[in-house]
Design an enzyme around this catalytic site. Structure first.
Site, mmCIF file in Angstrom:
data_model
loop_
_atom_site.group_PDB
_atom_site.id
_atom_site.type_symbol
_atom_site.label_atom_id
_atom_site.label_comp_id
_atom_site.label_asym_id
_atom_site.label_seq_id
_atom_site.Cartn_x
_atom_site.Cartn_y
_atom_site.Cartn_z
ATOM 1 N N ASP A 1 16.522 -52.430 -29.435
ATOM 2 C CA ASP A 1 16.879 -51.257 -30.218
ATOM 3 C C ASP A 1 17.099 -50.024 -29.343
ATOM 4 O O ASP A 1 18.128 -49.347 -29.457
ATOM 5 C CB ASP A 1 15.779 -50.990 -31.256
ATOM 6 C CG ASP A 1 16.131 -49.844 -32.190
ATOM 7 O OD1 ASP A 1 16.629 -50.111 -33.289
ATOM 8 O OD2 ASP A 1 15.902 -48.677 -31.809
ATOM 9 N N VAL B 1 18.526 -49.296 -35.262
ATOM 10 C CA VAL B 1 19.576 -50.225 -34.837
ATOM 11 C C VAL B 1 19.216 -51.652 -35.243
ATOM 12 O O VAL B 1 20.048 -52.398 -35.762
ATOM 13 C CB VAL B 1 19.804 -50.120 -33.321
ATOM 14 C CG1 VAL B 1 20.791 -51.181 -32.851
ATOM 15 C CG2 VAL B 1 20.330 -48.731 -32.958
ATOM 16 N N ASP B 2 17.972 -52.050 -35.014
ATOM 17 C CA ASP B 2 17.529 -53.391 -35.394
ATOM 18 C C ASP B 2 17.638 -53.605 -36.900
ATOM 19 O O ASP B 2 18.178 -54.614 -37.371
ATOM 20 C CB ASP B 2 16.078 -53.607 -34.972
ATOM 21 C CG ASP B 2 15.948 -54.046 -33.527
ATOM 22 O OD1 ASP B 2 16.887 -54.668 -33.007
ATOM 23 O OD2 ASP B 2 14.908 -53.755 -32.916
ATOM 24 N N MET B 3 17.091 -52.677 -37.673
ATOM 25 C CA MET B 3 17.074 -52.872 -39.114
ATOM 26 C C MET B 3 18.473 -52.773 -39.708
ATOM 27 O O MET B 3 18.798 -53.478 -40.680
ATOM 28 C CB MET B 3 16.113 -51.877 -39.759
ATOM 29 C CG MET B 3 14.663 -52.214 -39.455
ATOM 30 S SD MET B 3 13.454 -51.187 -40.312
ATOM 31 C CE MET B 3 13.537 -49.689 -39.315
#
Length: 399
Positions: free
Chosen positions: A139, A167-169
């Site tokens: 992320d 960014v990950d989610m």
């Protein structure tokens, strides 16, 4: 009934983007089989501190509604188990580095040959094509690489990361979007397909109007703190006892705000009548507003602007958000039973469906908690399961 009842997801992902994706699918009724490394499991089980009764809070946040089984993916017997699972799996999710699945024998071509209806979702940092495809993606790295940090922070400060792993989610949500689209397509074609989701692609999409503005002007946006490049006043201001957000997104709201606060002089000032004028004279107007608000109490400002229908609000801390009566009324805090964690609470369901609502059917599983259960469903005998446990093809039972 839940919308995804009967959909089985084989989840080989770990950390956040993949697990967040599969949790959202599980919330809607999909059967998520989380495959983890024996003895170690998903690396977020070791993302500590903090812990809650000895279990990683990070892990607990994104792994409800799943069954956990442990398999040594490098063993021949482990591969046999995965292939057996794939025969009756609808969706396969992985987020290993490019090439890893192929080396293990779990690439799309291999699994699609076993089950042509399989939807194979690959989540990676940079995608499975392109010159950067072999780079690891986390992320923080993608917040920098994808431009987000360049527009986050104060104008005279250094680039800053967003406070959560956005960014990950975000990639996890796009993965859900791709999977649900592929499930609909399968109803028409009878066939599954390969889905390539990357953290970087999701971040580029989030640039949205900032990207289009760059192409229009040739000028990339920079850091503006809480301000907005196209709207004024649309940012945080200090009052005499705290901070307040003004979100004045059009000229009508500007007039209402000036009337409510007694700023007739600003409303009639030619520099500030239209939004384009306010943007052109941003610094002068912001200084004037800040000077006036610094003499007022936050609650007074809220009351005056709320009564006039002007969007405004406080900057809450995390604890203030989680205990806010509106958040509670929206059932955004789930309380779950757990064999170890007392009074487990996690964020709730952001999408409310009237006929097929999301549900918290399972607590975040203990490592390998459902290994025997899933293997039994595949037809393997208790004796065979014990042989594999002795050979460390599967992990020990959770204590």
């Amino acid at each position: 009934m839940q919308a995804l009842d009967g959909i089985r997801v084989l989840d080989l992902s770990r950390t956040l983007a993949g697990p967040f994706c599969t949790m959202l699918l599980g919330d809607m009724g999909a059967d998520i089989i989380k495959v983890e490394q024996p003895e170690l499991g998903d690396e977020t089980r070791r993302f500590t501190p903090p812990t809650w009764d000895g279990i990683s809070s990070y892990y607990l946040a994104s792994n409800r509604n799943k069954r956990s089984m442990t398999i040594d993916l490098k063993s021949d017997e482990g591969k046999e188990i995965i292939y057996s699972l794939v025969k009756n799996t609808d969706v396969f999710v992985e987020n290993f580095r490019t090439g890893t699945m192929e080396k293990l024998g779990f690439g799309y071509d291999e699994l699609q040959a076993i089950n042509p209806r399989l939807i194979y979702c690959s989540v990676s940092g940079f995608g499975r094509t392109g010159p950067e495809r072999n780079r690891a993606g986390y992320d923080l790295l993608l917040q920098g690489f994808g431009g987000l940090m360049s527009i986050t922070g104060e104008a005279d400060g250094t680039p800053a990361k967003v406070g959560t792993s956005i960014v990950d989610m975000n990639a996890g949500m796009f993965a859900v979007y791709g999977i649900l689209t592929a499930l609909i397509a399968r109803e028409k074609t009878g066939l599954g397909q390969f889905i390539d989701v990357s953290l970087l692609d999701g971040q580029v999409v989030l640039l949205n109007y900032l990207a289009t503005s760059y192409f229009a002007t040739g000028k990339p946006a920079g850091r503006m703190g809480t301000a907005h490049p196209s709207l004024v006043p649309y940012q945080a201001f200090s009052t005499c006892d705290g901070q307040i957000i003004l979100a004045i997104a059009n000229d009508g709201l500007w007039k209402k705000a000036c009337q409510a606060l007694g700023w007739e002089d600003l409303a009639g000032d030619d520099r500030f009548v239209m939004n384009a004028d306010r943007v052109a004279h941003r610094s002068e107007l912001i200084d004037l507003i800040q000077g006036r608000l610094s003499r007022l109490n936050s609650e007074v400002v809220y009351e005056l602007l709320d009564a006039a229908g002007v969007p405004c609000g406080p900057i809450h801390s995390i604890d203030e958000v989680l205990h806010h009566p509106h958040v509670r009324e929206r059932e955004m805090i789930l309380e779950m039973e757990h064999p170890i964690v007392k009074n487990l609470k996690v964020p709730g369901f952001p999408v409310k469906l009237s006929a097929t609502p999301a549900k918290a059917n399972r607590y975040p599983p203990l490592l390998g908690e459902h290994t025997d259960e899933v293997l039994g469903e595949l037809g393997y005998t208790p004796d065979q399961i014990e042989v594999w446990r002795t050979k460390k093809v599967i992990g020990a039972r959770p204590v």
